[in-house]
Design a protein around this motif. Structure first.
Motif, mmCIF file in Angstrom:
data_model
loop_
_atom_site.group_PDB
_atom_site.id
_atom_site.type_symbol
_atom_site.label_atom_id
_atom_site.label_comp_id
_atom_site.label_asym_id
_atom_site.label_seq_id
_atom_site.Cartn_x
_atom_site.Cartn_y
_atom_site.Cartn_z
ATOM 1 N N SER A 4 50.282 37.875 41.907
ATOM 2 C CA SER A 4 48.926 37.931 41.360
ATOM 3 C C SER A 4 49.003 38.550 39.974
ATOM 4 O O SER A 4 49.940 39.296 39.655
ATOM 5 N N LEU A 5 48.010 38.245 39.143
ATOM 6 C CA LEU A 5 47.970 38.852 37.812
ATOM 7 C C LEU A 5 47.782 40.358 37.916
ATOM 8 O O LEU A 5 48.341 41.119 37.119
ATOM 9 N N TYR A 6 46.993 40.789 38.891
ATOM 10 C CA TYR A 6 46.823 42.232 39.101
ATOM 11 C C TYR A 6 48.180 42.910 39.270
ATOM 12 O O TYR A 6 48.473 43.919 38.617
ATOM 13 N N ALA A 7 49.010 42.351 40.132
ATOM 14 C CA ALA A 7 50.341 42.914 40.358
ATOM 15 C C ALA A 7 51.177 42.883 39.086
ATOM 16 O O ALA A 7 51.908 43.834 38.777
ATOM 17 N N GLY A 66 41.812 44.893 42.456
ATOM 18 C CA GLY A 66 41.538 43.705 43.250
ATOM 19 C C GLY A 66 42.476 42.553 42.957
ATOM 20 O O GLY A 66 42.593 42.128 41.812
ATOM 21 N N VAL A 67 43.126 42.067 43.999
ATOM 22 C CA VAL A 67 44.051 40.944 43.846
ATOM 23 C C VAL A 67 43.291 39.646 43.595
ATOM 24 O O VAL A 67 43.574 38.911 42.641
ATOM 25 N N ARG A 68 42.313 39.342 44.435
ATOM 26 C CA ARG A 68 41.632 38.048 44.321
ATOM 27 C C ARG A 68 40.784 37.946 43.057
ATOM 28 O O ARG A 68 40.668 36.883 42.457
ATOM 29 N N TYR A 69 40.175 39.060 42.655
ATOM 30 C CA TYR A 69 39.328 39.018 41.454
ATOM 31 C C TYR A 69 40.164 38.725 40.211
ATOM 32 O O TYR A 69 39.661 38.193 39.228
#
Length: 335
Positions: free
Chosen positions: A150-153, A88-91
């Protein structure tokens, strides 16, 4: 062969486990069954094969170093398909520490387990999110991925770098797979195809980012799993003549590879919503809004490298894929 599949209760993990079992392999699946989304959906996925003679499931967090060490020593896997991650990008904007624990510490524990037990090939999930601020399309594995949004990325980019270091230092064959917008039956409830289907059926308003001017390389789950299985069977080897100055960032002198897995034909967001509306026979109530933090305008996979290595070619079009998604959703939730 004996496989470890991490994230076995997840969308891609469960489908991959089923495919491996159908091919006659032994599969050990692990998952921490966290409550990021409905645990009942995860358990329902597992129920398809939890009684299979060649399948065993262990509830385990990949961030638990001691438990992971014991698992690898006890099982002696031939190959590992590492799909567990905090998605999840937004999470990742709301809860960044969850991404450090799962995507960084957990990934390191998998690498260490593979290293110390001589696993013959580690295939792991990366993401199309690593392309970040890239505007050139289609995204190709030889493109720079140094500007995540994003941190996910960023954690997925870190996974690729960590894998390379282990391939280089310990001759561990690793393959990273950059997945592009996976959808289909049994999909994640936090992803747009599922959200749109649910809200349209319930008569709720759907939020449409960037006023609908977005493009995604929607890739059906069966095509994703086919790419995963094909990649597992192509083990990277050392290439002594490879040089940084001349080579692609997706390859190395070490036994290391990176591939895109996507459909290779981006669909406008509004066209995708139209497909869901058509299949449901319901017009969505729409709220158009601006671009959201962490979003990218367009994703589009260049899969030529994967085709050349494995013969991979996606087969499921949007109409068929959406039909299968909607049919599953109605059966699972409404019957």
């Amino acid at each position: 062969m004996k496989y470890l599949v991490t994230g076995a209760a997840g969308f891609i993990g469960a489908a991959t486990s089923q495919k491996l079992l159908a091919a006659g392999h032994v599969v050990v699946g692990i998952d921490n069954l966290n409550d990021y989304y409905d645990v009942n959906l995860k358990l329902a996925r597992l129920a398809h094969f939890e009684d299979h003679i060649n399948f065993s499931f262990i509830k385990m967090d990949i961030a638990d170093r001691d438990a992971m060490n014991i698992l690898f020593e006890a099982e002696q896997f031939d190959r590992v398909i590492h799909l567990a991650a905090q998605a999840g990008v937004r999470y990742s904007i709301e809860n960044p520490h969850a991404y450090a624990d799962s995507n960084l510490v957990g990934h390191l524990n998998v690498l260490e387990g593979c290293r110390h037990t001589n696993v013959k090939h580690l295939v792991y999930a990366s993401s199309s999110s690593v392309y970040g601020l890239n505007e050139k399309t289609p995204f190709a594995t030889h493109d720079s991925v140094d500007h995540p949004v994003s941190l996910y990325a960023a954690t997925k980019k870190a996974n690729e770098l960590m894998a390379h270091s282990y391939s280089h230092l310990y001759n561990l064959p690793t393959t990273g797979l950059r997945f592009f917008t996976v959808y289909g039956p049994w999909g994640r409830p936090d992803m747009a195809p599922y959200i749109f289907t649910k809200k349209i059926l319930n008569g709720n308003v759907i939020d449409i980012n960037n006023n609908g001017d977005m493009w995604r390389d929607f890739t059906y789950i069966d095509d994703i799993v086919e790419g995963v299985i094909r990649s597992v069977n192509v083990v990277p080897t050392n290439t002594p003549q490879w040089k940084v100055e001349d080579g692609s960032p997706a390859s190395s002198s070490a036994p290391y590879a990176i591939y895109n897995i996507g459909h290779g034909s981006p669909i406008n967001l509004m066209s995708f919503i139209d497909s869901i509306e058509s299949e449901l026979g319901i017009e969505a109530k729409k709220n158009f809004r601006g671009m959201q933090a962490g979003d990218v305008y367009k994703t589009y996979a260049d899969t030529q490298d994967l085709f050349e290595a494995t013969g991979y070619k996606p087969e499921v079009n949007i109409k068929e894929g959406v039909k299968n998604l909607v049919s599953w959703y109605k059966k699972f939730y409404l019957e």
